[in-house]
Enzyme design. Sequence first.
Site, PDB file in Angstrom:
ATOM      1  N   SER A  41       0.841  -1.201   0.000  1.00  0.00           N
ATOM      2  CA  SER A  41       0.000   0.000   0.000  1.00  0.00           C
ATOM      3  C   SER A  41       0.873   1.247   0.000  1.00  0.00           C
ATOM      4  O   SER A  41       2.041   1.197   0.393  1.00  0.00           O
ATOM      5  CB  SER A  41      -0.892   0.033   1.241  1.00  0.00           C
ATOM      6  OG  SER A  41      -0.195   0.585   2.344  1.00  0.00           O
ATOM      7  N   ASP A  42       0.333   2.360  -0.462  1.00  0.00           N
ATOM      8  CA  ASP A  42       1.001   3.631  -0.219  1.00  0.00           C
ATOM      9  C   ASP A  42       0.815   3.959   1.267  1.00  0.00           C
ATOM     10  O   ASP A  42       0.038   3.312   1.972  1.00  0.00           O
ATOM     11  CB  ASP A  42       0.435   4.725  -1.126  1.00  0.00           C
ATOM     12  CG  ASP A  42       1.417   5.874  -1.280  1.00  0.00           C
ATOM     13  OD1 ASP A  42       2.286   6.040  -0.398  1.00  0.00           O
ATOM     14  OD2 ASP A  42       1.318   6.629  -2.255  1.00  0.00           O
ATOM     15  N   TRP A  43       1.532   4.975   1.710  1.00  0.00           N
ATOM     16  CA  TRP A  43       1.540   5.327   3.143  1.00  0.00           C
ATOM     17  C   TRP A  43       0.100   5.598   3.637  1.00  0.00           C
ATOM     18  O   TRP A  43      -0.543   6.536   3.188  1.00  0.00           O
ATOM     19  CB  TRP A  43       2.404   6.570   3.334  1.00  0.00           C
ATOM     20  CG  TRP A  43       2.613   6.996   4.754  1.00  0.00           C
ATOM     21  CD1 TRP A  43       1.683   7.521   5.590  1.00  0.00           C
ATOM     22  CD2 TRP A  43       3.838   6.953   5.488  1.00  0.00           C
ATOM     23  NE1 TRP A  43       2.235   7.798   6.807  1.00  0.00           N
ATOM     24  CE2 TRP A  43       3.563   7.469   6.776  1.00  0.00           C
ATOM     25  CE3 TRP A  43       5.135   6.535   5.206  1.00  0.00           C
ATOM     26  CZ2 TRP A  43       4.540   7.588   7.757  1.00  0.00           C
ATOM     27  CZ3 TRP A  43       6.112   6.649   6.193  1.00  0.00           C
ATOM     28  CH2 TRP A  43       5.805   7.170   7.450  1.00  0.00           C
TER      29      TRP A  43
END
Length: 719
Positions: A273-275
């Site tokens: 996932s992105d942050w």
Amino acid sequence: MTNPEKNFDAKIEDILSKLTLKEKIGQLNMQVSPRNDQALADIMDQLRRGEFGSMILANSDTAGNDAPESVNTAMCNKVQKIAVEEGPHGIPIIYGRDIIHGYRTIFPIPLAASASFNDELVEKAARYSAIEASAVGVHWTFSPMLDMCHDPRYGRIIEGPGEDPVVGRHMAKSMIKGYQNGDVSKEDSLLTCAKHFVGYGASEGGRDYYRTEIAPYTLYNYYIPAFREAVNAGVDTVMPSFNDISGEPVSGSKHYLTDVLRKDLGFEGLLVSDWAAVHYLADQGITANDKESTEVGINAGMEIDMCDNCFINNLEELINEGKVSMETLDNAVRSVLRLKFKKNLFENPYCKMPQVDRTEHLKCAKELASECMVLLKNEGNVLPLPKDKRIGLLGPFVHEKRALLGSWCSNGKEAETPSLCEKMLEKFGADKIITENNHTEIDDVASAVIFHSDILVLALGESHRVTGERRSLSDITLTPSQKALVKKAKASGKKVVGVFFCGRPLALEGIAEYLDAVLYAWHAGSETASAAADILYGDIVPSGKTVITFPRQVGHIPMYYNATKNRFNCYYGSYADFSYEDSTATPYYPFGYGLSYTTFEYSPVKTDVSEISLEDVQKGKKITCSVTVTNTGDYDGKETVQLYLRDVVGKMMRPYRELKDYNKIFLKKGESKTVEFTIGYDELGYYLADGSYILEKGDFEVLIGENSLTKNLAKIKVI
Ligand code: NOJ
């Protein structure tokens, strides 16, 4: 990349069978770097309990965009020791970081690197970035960023390949190859991550983290090709994007992550996932809380959860409630373990901190910086600068160092970065350079510099602080004080050269007219000033070409060359009645454009056949197209020969023209070379809205020339 001779399945299954539910979930959790000793102690305890399996070597979500956060290798080894010796089953930690355009040696921002059209140099830069980053303990870079973009207001345009899918494909392949170096298990290679899948560059109005509207036809032909290339090139991981597409957040979308990415594109690696992207699903309003976000995220296909603790806090309950299946969880854990085996971390978990000799890296940074700078204007051949004249050096970027490194500059050091002034003094000698001592833009010092000089060089542009993540702009013209300086310089009647240090194309109408020459130097990294000074001096002949259209005005955005053709075949708004009432909406500089100190002449396009049958194309037969290019000027130089294709009649509206291939060649003065391209199945077809690829019979135009406006064409027919 997949390592066919190594099958880790038996080992993975063995470990999986020993892990408790909690330990499995821990493998999917990515932890942030500890900020202090207390945080480090907490992390050690979490690790003993198996509560995380990977760590991002950063402690803010835009690491490398803010003040550099160094990698603490000793800390990495200490944490790794706990994982290996005290954690569950000795599973090592994997360390990731955004290595976007270099680690210590900073290469041009990716948008600029693309403008070099030099795939070999781009690959080399990625290779050297991997050597430097792996030497401090990084295993995995969150790069390449492959977001096509039509909007230079978007701060993150600096990180990607610009507006063209074929340039995006070349960047994907070259960067992945460079980072991986043929075998990711080697200590000095990096695992790769294609991001942000998909459509993030289409954020409306260029606002970051914003919504997008992308129809499937556009998605498949424009936003997906670079990711398809990345998958084919063996990218190890993919990071889904923050944006929604027409109300569907990609990070929670089974359609985009599983049906399109896994099934359609055939991606077999890991999804990270992105942050906090899982947590943001609630902000995006498709879930009510982190627990629901976790359920949606993992069921959509997300495997590692970056830094928001959603999975670690909620998965156990969701499994027990039957909302997430054990099979889904196990498959995600398998992906994580496979990545660790691929990187050889079970055998070789620690960073040995090898000394890195950066001599070749800096040389490559200089070459890439030199090849990406674009000469946009050179009236009366004011450049290269005459060596016997006094050069007045003015503008806010004369002494600037930090901005030249650009956004996401990781461990690049301002103090090691020469300024334009330093390099100009070195080249031209102190008696030929007249300048001011500080960043004064317009005052009596500027007047005096102008008065005492023969030719003026203005160092203009934008700071790194208005480029990159969360750094979009509504106005992409020069600041008022820089505009005033340009006008003041012009009013002196002397020749004026503008050198622009930027992370995006600026809207240059009302500015470039006052300049005799414009050199677009970008934020080209550690060697920006050195390359720019060499070009100004004539030691290097410029050869960069734009990978993004330069709009005249902000109001013309979006403007891009590969738009569908319309009623009057009007290309780039060139037919006034179908444009605006108050301005000319042609591009200020088109895609693929860039001048040289020398000139090149192109022969007419030749094709080996003018007709080809559809069946033959399907069987792999190709048409060979060629031109002979001659260097007709006074300098040896490089030219990017560009092949565009136009599908004259299609079931769907087709772009007025599309870049299909390019070849950067070097020609001595007077020398000619014949450049050959082949076009076939991959070039002649396109994707329909359902993702299927279609080839149609009919007429095509093959255009080969120096930029996207070329009229040099041959006609071919698919029968
Ligand atoms: C957020 C950015 O969107 C992404 O590109 C980056 O990899 C992560 N932060 C980690 O820094």
